[in-house]
Design an enzyme around this catalytic site. Structure first.
Site, PDB file in Angstrom:
ATOM      1  N   TRP A   6       0.954  -1.375   0.180  1.00 13.91           N
ATOM      2  CA  TRP A   6      -0.332  -0.237  -0.063  1.00 13.91           C
ATOM      3  C   TRP A   6       1.420   1.134  -0.239  1.00 13.91           C
ATOM      4  CZ3 TRP A   6       1.880   2.853   4.393  1.00 13.91           C
ATOM      5  CH2 TRP A   6       2.645   2.230   5.288  1.00 13.91           C
ATOM      6  N   ASN A   7       2.018   1.223   0.503  1.00 16.85           N
ATOM      7  CA  ASN A   7       2.565   2.223   0.611  1.00 16.85           C
ATOM      8  C   ASN A   7       3.042   2.856  -0.717  1.00 16.85           C
ATOM      9  OD1 ASN A   7       4.729   0.127   0.083  1.00 16.85           O
ATOM     10  ND2 ASN A   7       6.421   1.365   1.029  1.00 16.85           N
ATOM     11  N   LYS A   9      -2.603  -8.685  -7.957  1.00 16.89           N
ATOM     12  CA  LYS A   9      -3.502  -8.423  -6.546  1.00 16.89           C
ATOM     13  C   LYS A   9      -2.976  -7.378  -6.050  1.00 16.89           C
ATOM     14  CE  LYS A   9      -3.273  -9.111  -2.607  1.00 16.89           C
ATOM     15  NZ  LYS A   9      -3.621  -8.411  -1.762  1.00 16.89           N
ATOM     16  N   PRO A  10      -3.523  -5.832  -6.064  1.00 18.60           N
ATOM     17  CA  PRO A  10      -2.835  -4.525  -4.801  1.00 18.60           C
ATOM     18  C   PRO A  10      -3.423  -4.741  -3.605  1.00 18.60           C
ATOM     19  CG  PRO A  10      -5.192  -4.224  -5.712  1.00 18.60           C
ATOM     20  CD  PRO A  10      -4.592  -6.171  -6.340  1.00 18.60           C
ATOM     21  N   GLU A  12      10.796  -7.923  -3.216  1.00 17.42           N
ATOM     22  CA  GLU A  12      11.306  -7.209  -2.991  1.00 17.42           C
ATOM     23  C   GLU A  12      10.351  -6.968  -1.308  1.00 17.42           C
ATOM     24  OE1 GLU A  12      13.536  -4.905  -4.308  1.00 17.42           O
ATOM     25  OE2 GLU A  12      13.575  -5.704  -5.981  1.00 17.42           O
ATOM     26  N   LEU A  13      11.686  -6.706  -0.150  1.00 15.19           N
ATOM     27  CA  LEU A  13      10.638  -6.819   0.998  1.00 15.19           C
ATOM     28  C   LEU A  13      11.667  -5.838   2.180  1.00 15.19           C
ATOM     29  CD1 LEU A  13      12.239 -10.830   1.188  1.00 15.19           C
ATOM     30  CD2 LEU A  13       9.883  -9.824   0.487  1.00 15.19           C
ATOM     31  N   CYS A  42      10.225   1.262   2.002  1.00 13.56           N
ATOM     32  CA  CYS A  42      11.351   0.562   2.746  1.00 13.56           C
ATOM     33  C   CYS A  42      12.421   0.491   2.823  1.00 13.56           C
ATOM     34  CB  CYS A  42      10.556  -0.664   1.652  1.00 13.56           C
ATOM     35  SG  CYS A  42      10.988   0.080  -0.143  1.00 13.56           S
ATOM     36  N   GLU A  96      11.401  -3.084  10.948  1.00 15.20           N
ATOM     37  CA  GLU A  96      10.914  -1.261  10.189  1.00 15.20           C
ATOM     38  C   GLU A  96      10.215  -0.291  11.773  1.00 15.20           C
ATOM     39  OE1 GLU A  96       9.853  -3.433   6.688  1.00 15.20           O
ATOM     40  OE2 GLU A  96      10.830  -2.093   5.785  1.00 15.20           O
ATOM     41  N   GLU A 133      14.117  -4.229  -9.713  1.00 13.88           N
ATOM     42  CA  GLU A 133      13.453  -3.869 -10.366  1.00 13.88           C
ATOM     43  C   GLU A 133      13.886  -2.026 -10.899  1.00 13.88           C
ATOM     44  OE1 GLU A 133       9.867  -3.124  -7.706  1.00 13.88           O
ATOM     45  OE2 GLU A 133       9.326  -4.971  -8.129  1.00 13.88           O
TER      46      GLU A 133
HETATM   47  P1  NAP Z   1       2.503  -7.107   4.000  1.00 14.19           P
HETATM   48  O1  NAP Z   1       1.392  -7.154   4.952  1.00 14.19           O
HETATM   49  O2  NAP Z   1       3.278  -7.859   3.170  1.00 14.19           O
HETATM   50  O3  NAP Z   1       1.684  -6.702   2.399  1.00 14.19           O
HETATM   51  C1  NAP Z   1       2.119  -6.939   0.960  1.00 14.19           C
HETATM   52  C2  NAP Z   1       0.705  -7.638   0.025  1.00 14.19           C
HETATM   53  O4  NAP Z   1       1.200  -8.880   0.725  1.00 14.19           O
HETATM   54  C3  NAP Z   1      -0.444  -7.113  -0.015  1.00 14.19           C
HETATM   55  O5  NAP Z   1      -0.885  -7.270  -1.367  1.00 14.19           O
HETATM   56  C4  NAP Z   1      -1.327  -7.843   0.824  1.00 14.19           C
HETATM   57  O6  NAP Z   1      -2.735  -8.075   0.836  1.00 14.19           O
HETATM   58  C5  NAP Z   1      -0.238  -9.581   0.686  1.00 14.19           C
HETATM   59  N1  NAP Z   1      -0.430 -10.000   1.406  1.00 14.19           N
HETATM   60  C6  NAP Z   1      -0.634 -10.187   2.672  1.00 14.19           C
HETATM   61  N2  NAP Z   1      -0.834 -11.816   3.434  1.00 14.19           N
HETATM   62  C7  NAP Z   1      -0.666 -12.178   1.862  1.00 14.19           C
HETATM   63  C8  NAP Z   1      -0.549 -14.197   1.960  1.00 14.19           C
HETATM   64  N3  NAP Z   1      -0.588 -14.383   3.102  1.00 14.19           N
HETATM   65  N4  NAP Z   1      -0.797 -14.346   1.211  1.00 14.19           N
HETATM   66  C9  NAP Z   1      -0.561 -13.274  -0.447  1.00 14.19           C
HETATM   67  N5  NAP Z   1      -0.780 -12.148  -0.334  1.00 14.19           N
HETATM   68  C10 NAP Z   1      -0.615 -11.213   1.320  1.00 14.19           C
HETATM   69  O7  NAP Z   1       3.396  -5.642   3.788  1.00 14.19           O
HETATM   70  P2  NAP Z   1       2.859  -4.361   3.853  1.00 14.19           P
HETATM   71  O8  NAP Z   1       2.710  -3.557   5.014  1.00 14.19           O
HETATM   72  O9  NAP Z   1       1.585  -3.903   2.842  1.00 14.19           O
HETATM   73  O10 NAP Z   1       4.155  -3.108   3.364  1.00 14.19           O
HETATM   74  C11 NAP Z   1       4.831  -2.915   3.851  1.00 14.19           C
HETATM   75  C12 NAP Z   1       6.176  -3.847   3.989  1.00 14.19           C
HETATM   76  O11 NAP Z   1       6.439  -3.750   2.594  1.00 14.19           O
HETATM   77  C13 NAP Z   1       6.956  -3.265   4.126  1.00 14.19           C
HETATM   78  O12 NAP Z   1       7.867  -4.641   5.308  1.00 14.19           O
HETATM   79  C14 NAP Z   1       8.371  -2.230   3.639  1.00 14.19           C
HETATM   80  O13 NAP Z   1       9.377  -2.658   3.858  1.00 14.19           O
HETATM   81  C15 NAP Z   1       8.237  -3.276   2.447  1.00 14.19           C
HETATM   82  N6  NAP Z   1       8.156  -2.564   0.677  1.00 14.19           N
HETATM   83  C16 NAP Z   1       9.401  -3.520   0.485  1.00 14.19           C
HETATM   84  C17 NAP Z   1       9.468  -2.568  -0.861  1.00 14.19           C
HETATM   85  C18 NAP Z   1      10.858  -3.078  -1.854  1.00 14.19           C
HETATM   86  O14 NAP Z   1      11.615  -2.679  -2.477  1.00 14.19           O
HETATM   87  N7  NAP Z   1      12.088  -4.018  -1.030  1.00 14.19           N
HETATM   88  C19 NAP Z   1       9.133  -1.511  -1.314  1.00 14.19           C
HETATM   89  C20 NAP Z   1       7.373  -0.739  -0.544  1.00 14.19           C
HETATM   90  C21 NAP Z   1       7.272  -1.719   0.243  1.00 14.19           C
HETATM   91  P3  NAP Z   1      -3.503  -7.200   1.501  1.00 14.19           P
HETATM   92  O15 NAP Z   1      -2.705  -5.349   2.275  1.00 14.19           O
HETATM   93  O16 NAP Z   1      -4.760  -7.242   2.120  1.00 14.19           O
HETATM   94  O17 NAP Z   1      -2.041  -7.601   3.644  1.00 14.19           O
END
Ligand code: NAP
Length: 484
Positions: A154-155, A178-179, A254-255, A288, A385, A462
């Site tokens: 979402w960020n 899947k956003p 990308e975590l 991130c 984080e 990326e």
């Molecule tokens: P997240 O909870 O891992 O969610 C990311 C995506 O995965 C969302 O679309 C989420 O759906 C989905 N998801 C959640 N549980 C799932 C499952 N069991 N199976 C399949 N998909 C699933 O992360 P977030 O809180 O949205 O994002 C923040 C994280 O992203 C931070 O750790 C940040 O550092 C990281 N990030 C990394 C980068 C990079 O380029 N390295 C860039 C941006 C963000 P829902 O929204 O419906 O839960």
């Protein structure tokens, strides 16, 4: 929400070029006001299967089109995004919260990946290989890998999508996206503009949903999906990677990160303060690559902290749609609670709050720009984080100490340091265990440059000339040359 182009506000699933209404809906909330923006269709496993089949059928023709054909369509999509940039920025700020100027910046940055890969696909060269045998000719060709599943956070509700979709489509792959549940509207607006640009049926599909785990299971286990590209948390990465193993999918991950930002005593103070603030407080600290730990060399500490406090306390907090806002709300209640938990832990372990530290008067999801000092490696925020507008300040003595503290994390996404000493710049850049290093600079992402981490921050790049490689296979051809 007032949009000049009201068509950008789509509420249904986008499958095979059609808007499909699901039986169920979910709420999309404006984090600034915590009011309902709209409801969107809640996709399920059946919708996901339909999307995968559509993408698989579309792959047969899309992958055979010339790169020039795909490039021209992508450029139309790019242009439509720019033409609608003001509306997209309003949509983005409304569902995600970041200030309008940042949202506009993200729209342009997000679009830049489409333009970049529309060009890169024309340069997907194979090779001829000098033959070791006179009767054989050896060469390689690049081919798209197949149907791609993209799962995004979402960020950055636009840029995280285009960074994946653009190289995938440019290379000839088709996509099921899947956003994030919190920000489905930008994804649907992108799909609307893709349709307007004339992308063929089934090439790009979007499933908005609250059933992330169930949809994720389908995407990671289906035999027609050849690649999963995920941006998100390390916890979800583990699930997706495990699920993808049975069908041996290619993965890009990308975590999370835990970026150190090191201020050496030979830094230009003004540049360092500006760079650290840009890295730390952008998107209210929810990126991130945000500076998670600010490490300041002992003898520059008094001057740095004085200038830093002075600059941070001028940051304007408020609804992102207001002109002067520099820090918007956090995405939801859990995000605020996490920041409070990390602060309480740090204080209990000896940190002092030097600025802020509380929920802001602007509302329940707004947090004051905060600085905490006396931080150490025992604190949770040195490992996790923060994802909020909180600077944690550590003090170090020598260059070797700084590198040791900086590398003392399982993450390896981005790191920053500020120094005017060219010898130090090379020494430190080479020793930091991170995929990306900002040197005298707090903002480092560009479509032209490779974005990606090492260690627990994932793998795959990326953007850049490497980004498209994640979506192709290199096929080797060996041609036997026979006598007449
Ligand atoms: P997240 O909870 O891992 O969610 C990311 C995506 O995965 C969302 O679309 C989420 O759906 C989905 N998801 C959640 N549980 C799932 C499952 N069991 N199976 C399949 N998909 C699933 O992360 P977030 O809180 O949205 O994002 C923040 C994280 O992203 C931070 O750790 C940040 O550092 C990281 N990030 C990394 C980068 C990079 O380029 N390295 C860039 C941006 C963000 P829902 O929204 O419906 O839960």
């Amino acid at each position: 929400m007032q949009l000049s182009n009201s068509n950008l506000l789509q509420k249904n699933l986008f499958i095979n070029d059609d808007w499909i209404e699901a039986n169920d809906v979910f709420d999309v909330i404006n984090p600034a006001t915590q009011s309902l923006i709209t409801q969107v269709s809640n996709g399920n496993e059946t919708h996901t299967l339909l999307a995968i089949e559509a993408a698989s059928t579309a792959f047969k023709s899309w992958s055979k089109q010339t790169a020039l054909y795909r490039s021209n369509l992508l450029k139309k999509w790019f242009q439509l995004i720019l033409d609608n940039a003001d509306d997209l920025a309003v949509l983005l700020t409304t569902e995600q919260g970041k200030p309008l100027a940042e949202a506009k910046g993200e729209v342009v940055y997000g679009a830049s990946f489409i333009e970049w890969f529309a060009e890169e696909c024309k340069r997907m060269y194979g090779e001829t290989i000098p033959t070791p045998a006179g009767n054989k000719r050896l060469m390689t060709i690049k081919q798209p890998i197949g149907v791609v599943a993209a799962i995004t956070p979402w960020n950055f509700p636009i840029a995280m999508i285009t960074r994946k979709i653009a190289p995938a489509l440019a290379s000839g792959c088709t996509v099921v996206l899947k956003p994030a549940e919190d920000t489905p509207l930008c994804a649907l607006a992108l799909a609307y503009l893709a349709k307007e640009a004339g992308l063929p049926n089934g090439v790009f599909n979007v499933i908005t949903t609250t059933h992330a785990a169930a949809i994720g299971k389908v995407l990671t286990t289906h035999t027609l999906i050849k690649k999963v590209s995920f941006t998100g948390s390390t916890e979800v990465r583990k699930i997706l990677m495990e699920q993808s193993s049975a069908t041996l999918k290619k993965l890009s991950l990308e975590l999370g990160g835990n970026a150190p930002c090191i201020i050496f005593d030979d830094a230009n103070l003004e540049v360092a303060v500006k760079g650290a603030i840009a890295s730390k407080y952008r998107n209210a600290g929810q990126t991130c690559v945000c500076a998670n730990r600010i490490l300041v060399q002992k003898n520059i500490y008094p001057a740095f902290i004085a200038a830093y406090i002075q600059a941070v306390q001028t940051l304007q907090v408020g609804n992102g749609l207001k002109n002067d806002t520099q820090i918007g709300p956090l995405i939801n209640k859990e995000a605020v609670e996490k920041v409070q938990h990390l602060l309480a832990d740090a204080i209990q372990k000896g940190a002092s709050i030097t600025l802020g530290g509380n929920i802001h008067d602007a509302g329940a999801l707004f947090f004051e720009p905060t600085i905490i000092t006396n931080c150490n490696n025992e604190m949770l925020l040195s490992k996790e984080e923060i994802f909020g507008p909180v600077s944690s300040i550590f003090v170090f003595d020598t260059e070797a100490d700084a590198i040791e503290i900086a590398n003392n994390t399982e993450y390896g996404l981005a790191a920053y340091f500020f120094s005017n000493n060219v010898h130090r710049i090379y020494r430190v850049a080479e020793q930091l265990e991170y995929g990306m290093i900002g040197i005298n600079e707090g903002i480092i992402s560009h479509a032209e440059a490779p974005f990606g981490g090492i260690k627990q921050s994932g793998f795959g790049k990326e953007g850049s000339k490497y980004g498209i490689e994640e979506y192709v296979t290199t096929k080797y051809l060996c041609l036997g040359i026979h006598n007449e």
